[in-house]
Design an enzyme around this catalytic site. Structure first.
Site, PDB file in Angstrom:
ATOM      1  CG  ASN A 120      -6.557   6.046   8.012  1.00 28.86           C
ATOM      2  OD1 ASN A 120      -6.019   7.058   7.556  1.00 28.86           O
ATOM      3  ND2 ASN A 120      -5.882   5.017   8.485  1.00 28.86           N
ATOM      4  NE  ARG A 178      -7.080   6.497  11.572  1.00 35.81           N
ATOM      5  CZ  ARG A 178      -5.866   6.029  11.794  1.00 35.81           C
ATOM      6  NH1 ARG A 178      -5.684   5.037  12.657  1.00 35.81           N
ATOM      7  NH2 ARG A 178      -4.824   6.532  11.159  1.00 35.81           N
ATOM      8  CD  GLU A 214       5.508  10.241  12.957  1.00 35.09           C
ATOM      9  OE1 GLU A 214       4.531  10.689  13.599  1.00 35.09           O
ATOM     10  OE2 GLU A 214       5.565   9.073  12.535  1.00 35.09           O
ATOM     11  CG  PHE A 274      -0.256  -0.110   2.561  1.00 30.32           C
ATOM     12  CD1 PHE A 274       0.220   1.015   3.227  1.00 30.32           C
ATOM     13  CD2 PHE A 274      -0.079  -1.356   3.150  1.00 30.32           C
ATOM     14  CE1 PHE A 274       0.850   0.913   4.454  1.00 30.32           C
ATOM     15  CE2 PHE A 274       0.553  -1.468   4.387  1.00 30.32           C
ATOM     16  CZ  PHE A 274       1.024  -0.334   5.037  1.00 30.32           C
ATOM     17  CG  HIS A 311       0.192  10.353  11.045  1.00 31.73           C
ATOM     18  ND1 HIS A 311       0.685   9.078  10.881  1.00 31.73           N
ATOM     19  CD2 HIS A 311       1.096  11.006  11.842  1.00 31.73           C
ATOM     20  CE1 HIS A 311       1.835   8.967  11.536  1.00 31.73           C
ATOM     21  NE2 HIS A 311       2.108  10.126  12.115  1.00 31.73           N
ATOM     22  CB  THR A 353      -4.987   1.218  11.085  1.00 29.73           C
ATOM     23  OG1 THR A 353      -3.968   1.362  12.089  1.00 29.73           O
ATOM     24  CG2 THR A 353      -4.452   1.674   9.751  1.00 29.73           C
ATOM     25  NE  ARG A 370      -1.756   5.133  17.164  1.00 31.32           N
ATOM     26  CZ  ARG A 370      -1.427   4.742  15.929  1.00 31.32           C
ATOM     27  NH1 ARG A 370      -0.779   5.583  15.116  1.00 31.32           N
ATOM     28  NH2 ARG A 370      -1.721   3.556  15.488  1.00 31.32           N
TER      29      ARG A 370
HETATM   30  P1  DAT Z   1      -1.771   4.161  11.612  1.00 31.68           P
HETATM   31  O1  DAT Z   1      -2.097   5.295  10.666  1.00 31.68           O
HETATM   32  O2  DAT Z   1      -3.003   3.707  12.363  1.00 31.68           O
HETATM   33  O3  DAT Z   1      -0.602   4.465  12.506  1.00 31.68           O
HETATM   34  P2  DAT Z   1       0.035   2.459  10.091  1.00 31.68           P
HETATM   35  O4  DAT Z   1       1.154   3.293  10.606  1.00 31.68           O
HETATM   36  O5  DAT Z   1       0.148   0.980  10.259  1.00 31.68           O
HETATM   37  O6  DAT Z   1      -1.373   2.907  10.700  1.00 31.68           O
HETATM   38  O7  DAT Z   1      -0.143   2.733   8.528  1.00 31.68           O
HETATM   39  C1  DAT Z   1      -0.051   4.034   8.010  1.00 31.68           C
HETATM   40  C2  DAT Z   1      -1.184   4.241   7.038  1.00 31.68           C
HETATM   41  O8  DAT Z   1      -1.046   3.343   5.940  1.00 31.68           O
HETATM   42  C3  DAT Z   1      -2.570   3.940   7.603  1.00 31.68           C
HETATM   43  O9  DAT Z   1      -3.109   5.070   8.273  1.00 31.68           O
HETATM   44  C4  DAT Z   1      -3.356   3.562   6.390  1.00 31.68           C
HETATM   45  C5  DAT Z   1      -2.327   2.899   5.508  1.00 31.68           C
HETATM   46  N1  DAT Z   1      -2.360   1.438   5.654  1.00 31.68           N
HETATM   47  C6  DAT Z   1      -1.832   0.716   6.670  1.00 31.68           C
HETATM   48  N2  DAT Z   1      -2.010  -0.588   6.504  1.00 31.68           N
HETATM   49  C7  DAT Z   1      -2.664  -0.709   5.319  1.00 31.68           C
HETATM   50  C8  DAT Z   1      -3.154  -1.813   4.558  1.00 31.68           C
HETATM   51  N3  DAT Z   1      -2.996  -3.070   4.986  1.00 31.68           N
HETATM   52  N4  DAT Z   1      -3.796  -1.545   3.391  1.00 31.68           N
HETATM   53  C9  DAT Z   1      -3.955  -0.276   2.952  1.00 31.68           C
HETATM   54  N5  DAT Z   1      -3.500   0.810   3.629  1.00 31.68           N
HETATM   55  C10 DAT Z   1      -2.872   0.595   4.783  1.00 31.68           C
HETATM   56 MG    MG Z   2       1.416   4.696  12.058  1.00 33.62          MG
END
Ligand code: DAT
Ligand code: MG
Length: 149
Positions: free
Chosen positions: A112, A102, A126, A57, A115, A91, A85
């Site tokens: 979603n 969300r 960050e 992704f 961040h 997520t 969070r």
């Molecule tokens: P978060 O934003 O909850 O910290 P993350 O850091 O694991 O989640 O991922 C960053 C972003 O990437 C997340 O907000 C949406 C996208 N994402 C994560 N896992 C995904 C997946 N399996 N398929 C599609 N998009 C994904």
């Molecule tokens: Mg993340």
């Protein structure tokens, strides 16, 4: 005191939900110490999402976050990272709890809305990626003793 980075993602800004999202975070008592509307460059996106390079992704994620402006916030307070969070929700909005940003406002993983930094190390990295020191404002709130004992 902890700091965290929040982005109202392009879908949140485009849908007119920036105020709603920021308001939910603001109402926790966390203090806004930095805030700006900005266009994320490809370079900034690849630094910010470095941990996801190579995942299926990843390209879609970079394309999405650079597609339209975001609102970046630096928030400060006790447990700023975990509180943010919790308010964000998990997520995938489809499985996120009601009452979370969300869960209440989204339906799709790739849209979603928000961040929030995952841990202290990511938060420090960050916040400095999105804000110069000169953009972070230190100020006293008269309400602080009513928010933190
Ligand atoms: P978060 O934003 O909850 O910290 P993350 O850091 O694991 O989640 O991922 C960053 C972003 O990437 C997340 O907000 C949406 C996208 N994402 C994560 N896992 C995904 C997946 N399996 N398929 C599609 N998009 C994904
Ligand atoms: Mg993340």
């Amino acid at each position: 005191m902890e700091r965290t980075l929040v982005l109202v993602k392009p879908d949140g800004v485009q849908r007119g939900l920036a105020g709603e999202i920021i308001g939910r975070l603001e109402r926790t008592g966390l203090q806004i110490i930095g805030m700006k509307l900005m266009q994320v460059s490809e370079e900034l996106a690849s630094e910010h999402y470095g941990e996801h390079v190579g995942k299926p992704f990843y390209l879609g994620l970079v394309s999405f976050i650079t597609s339209s402006p975001v609102v970046a916030l630096a928030l400060e307070g006790p447990s700023a990272i975990s509180t943010t969070r919790k308010i964000m929700g998990s997520t995938n909005p489809a499985g996120a709890d009601p009452g979370t940003i969300r869960g209440d406002l989204g339906v799709d993983m790739g849209r979603n809305l928000i961040h929030g930094s995952a841990n202290e190390q990511d938060a420090a990295r960050e916040v400095s990626l999105f804000f110069d020191d000169s953009e972070l404002v230190s100020y006293q709130r008269a309400t602080q003793p009513w928010i933190v004992e």
